[in-house]
Design an enzyme around this catalytic site. Structure first.
Site, short mmCIF file in Angstrom:
data_model
loop_
_atom_site.label_atom_id
_atom_site.label_comp_id
_atom_site.label_asym_id
_atom_site.label_seq_id
_atom_site.Cartn_x
_atom_site.Cartn_y
_atom_site.Cartn_z
N ARG A 68 8.50 56.57 6.12
CA ARG A 68 9.42 57.17 7.12
C ARG A 68 9.04 58.63 7.38
NH1 ARG A 68 14.20 59.05 5.72
NH2 ARG A 68 14.58 57.50 4.08
N TYR A 121 15.79 57.37 33.93
CA TYR A 121 15.97 56.06 33.28
C TYR A 121 17.43 55.92 32.81
CZ TYR A 121 15.73 52.40 29.82
OH TYR A 121 15.99 51.27 29.10
N ASP A 193 9.89 63.15 30.95
CA ASP A 193 9.60 61.73 30.73
C ASP A 193 8.51 61.35 31.72
OD1 ASP A 193 9.50 58.96 30.74
OD2 ASP A 193 11.66 58.70 30.50
N LYS A 218 5.52 50.82 27.52
CA LYS A 218 4.98 50.60 28.86
C LYS A 218 3.45 50.77 28.87
CE LYS A 218 9.37 50.44 29.97
NZ LYS A 218 10.21 49.85 28.99
C1 PLP Z 1 11.05 55.86 32.35
C2 PLP Z 1 11.55 55.28 31.06
N1 PLP Z 1 11.88 56.11 30.06
C3 PLP Z 1 12.35 55.64 28.88
C4 PLP Z 1 12.53 54.28 28.67
C5 PLP Z 1 13.08 53.81 27.35
O1 PLP Z 1 12.05 53.25 26.60
P1 PLP Z 1 12.24 52.06 25.54
O2 PLP Z 1 12.68 50.83 26.29
O3 PLP Z 1 10.87 51.93 24.93
O4 PLP Z 1 13.27 52.50 24.57
C6 PLP Z 1 12.22 53.39 29.69
C7 PLP Z 1 12.42 51.94 29.51
O5 PLP Z 1 12.38 51.15 30.43
C8 PLP Z 1 11.71 53.90 30.92
O6 PLP Z 1 11.40 53.09 31.94
#
Ligand code: PLP
Length: 402
Positions: A68, A121, A193, A218
């Protein structure tokens, strides 16, 4: 790391290219002669000392105690991401949301203020609006992506600005350099992000941001078979985030880190194909009689095409479009797809189609969706790396069913 430099003469030193970094950076080579990074599938390690009576519990660099806190396979994935993002340090988490929540809870305290774009998101929006608020951390949401509107929401008492670019599903582009310049003058930290771009197409730290975040679920992993997330930035900020990751426990497991390392080796070559396929498909869709509107930053008709050209090296694999015939038309189109998979998520080698109406934006009222520009007949495509001609055949047949 000596990963950055070729062994030519001093004057020829340069950062290695993205394809080389994708393949080579961070890898732990030569352990028992292995060309690949081994999976250290262990929760614990022998004490890094011979003398337990005098050992103070410190774990010197390059040694490990408990996974961890740190693990060689996880660190290899982190070092590859740091090299791809041009960051001093990266940390990998069990999901993108674990990365975002650990970042926020590391840098913000009760009473602190943050500013965020509204067009982000849904999970991040929920975290900021409904969870951080419970802890006394307030978020001001800005309903525009324009620089002036975002900068106007900042003040010296704001601790963190959260940006996302390109946005989901409208592929709006945020002027990261200009906003970061203004934020820096006010002492506001900026996190971006950058999931939709991937490090191949955009490096927010190079553009002035303090931290970059990805859902590695992704493009970074790229095979739709893993949940993971990352944050990268300076050693100083990452030390704070690392402490909280250890406390809150959202670390990835060693096998997940191995899958991520394996996926990232082909990141640059995958992104080239995503970029090229998406450009071909956006161009095809733009001229189609059953299509009302196409959103893709690579199209000269995109309102921020010039900005995208300035801050991105490629325009990514995400395309969204409105079909004619309303929600029924969109449903008929979706049901007719044969090669393109009807599924949410994005960034994998296989193409996916979804409707924001019933996936990413269910939490929004129809009025709020329309205010953002998201219609009920909108289709979001995550364009994969198949042959573009085959994807276009599938689109042509399915548009014909509307
Ligand atoms: C732009 C974006 N940021 C963050 C996330 C969150 O990621 P995770 O699903 O791996 O927790 C997503 C998920 O679809 C996303 O599309």
């Amino acid at each position: 790391m000596s990963l950055w430099v070729y062994g030519f003469s001093e004057c020829m030193k340069r950062a290695r290219g993205f394809s080389t970094r994708s393949v080579d950076a961070g890898e732990l080579k030569g352990i028992k002669g292995s060309v690949n990074t081994p999976i250290f599938q262990t929760s614990t390690f022998f004490y890094p000392t011979e003398d337990e009576s005098t050992w103070n519990g410190a774990v010197p660099k390059g040694t490990y105690l408990y996974s961890r806190q740190g693990n060689p396979t996880i660190e290899a994935a982190e070092n590859k991401i740091a090299a791809l993002e041009g960051a001093e340090r990266a940390l990998v988490f069990s999901s993108g949301m674990a990365a975002t929540s650990t970042l926020a809870l590391s840098l913000l305290n009760s009473g602190d203020k943050m500013v965020s774009m509204e067009d982000i998101y849904g999970g991040s929006y929920n975290l900021f609006k409904n969870d951080l608020s419970r802890l006394g951390i307030s978020t001001k949401f800005v309903s525009s992506v324009h620089t002036d509107d975002i900068v106007a929401a900042l003040s010296p008492d704001v601790k963190l600005l959260w940006l996302e670019s390109p946005t989901n599903p409208l592929l709006k582009i945020v002027d990261i350099p200009e906003i970061c310049k203004a934020a820096k003058e006010m002492g506001v930290l900026v996190a971006v992000d950058s999931t939709f771009a991937s490090p191949i197409n955009q490096n927010p730290i190079e553009l002035g941001a303090d931290l970059v975040m990805h859902s590695c679920t992704k493009y970074l992993n790229g095979h739709s078979d893993l949940l993971a997330g990352t944050v990268a930035g300076s050693n100083e900020l990452m030390a704070e985030i690392s402490k909280r990751r250890t406390t809150m426990g959202g670390v990835i497991d060693p096998f997940g880190a191995f899958l991520l390392l394996r996926g990232m080796k082909t990141l640059a070559v995958r992104m080239r194909q995503h970029n090229a396929n998406a450009m071909m498909i956006a161009t095809y869709l733009q001229g189609h009689e059953k299509v009302q509107k196409v959103n893709y930053p690579g199209l000269p008709s995109h309102p921020q095409h010039e900005l995208a050209r300035k801050i991105m090296r490629g325009f990514g694999g995400m395309v969204s479009f409105d079909v004619k015939g309303g929600v029924q038309g969109a449903e008929r189109f979706m049901r007719s797809l044969e090669l393109i998979n009807r599924a949410s998520s994005l960034g994998g080698v296989e193409s996916l189609a979804s409707m924001p109406l019933n996936t990413s934006h269910t939490a929004f009222t129809p009025e709020d969706r329309l205010k953002l520009g998201i219609t009920d007949s909108m289709i979001r495509l995550s364009v994969g790396i198949e042959d573009a001609e085959d994807l276009i055949d599938d689109l042509e047949r399915s548009l014909g069913q509307i």
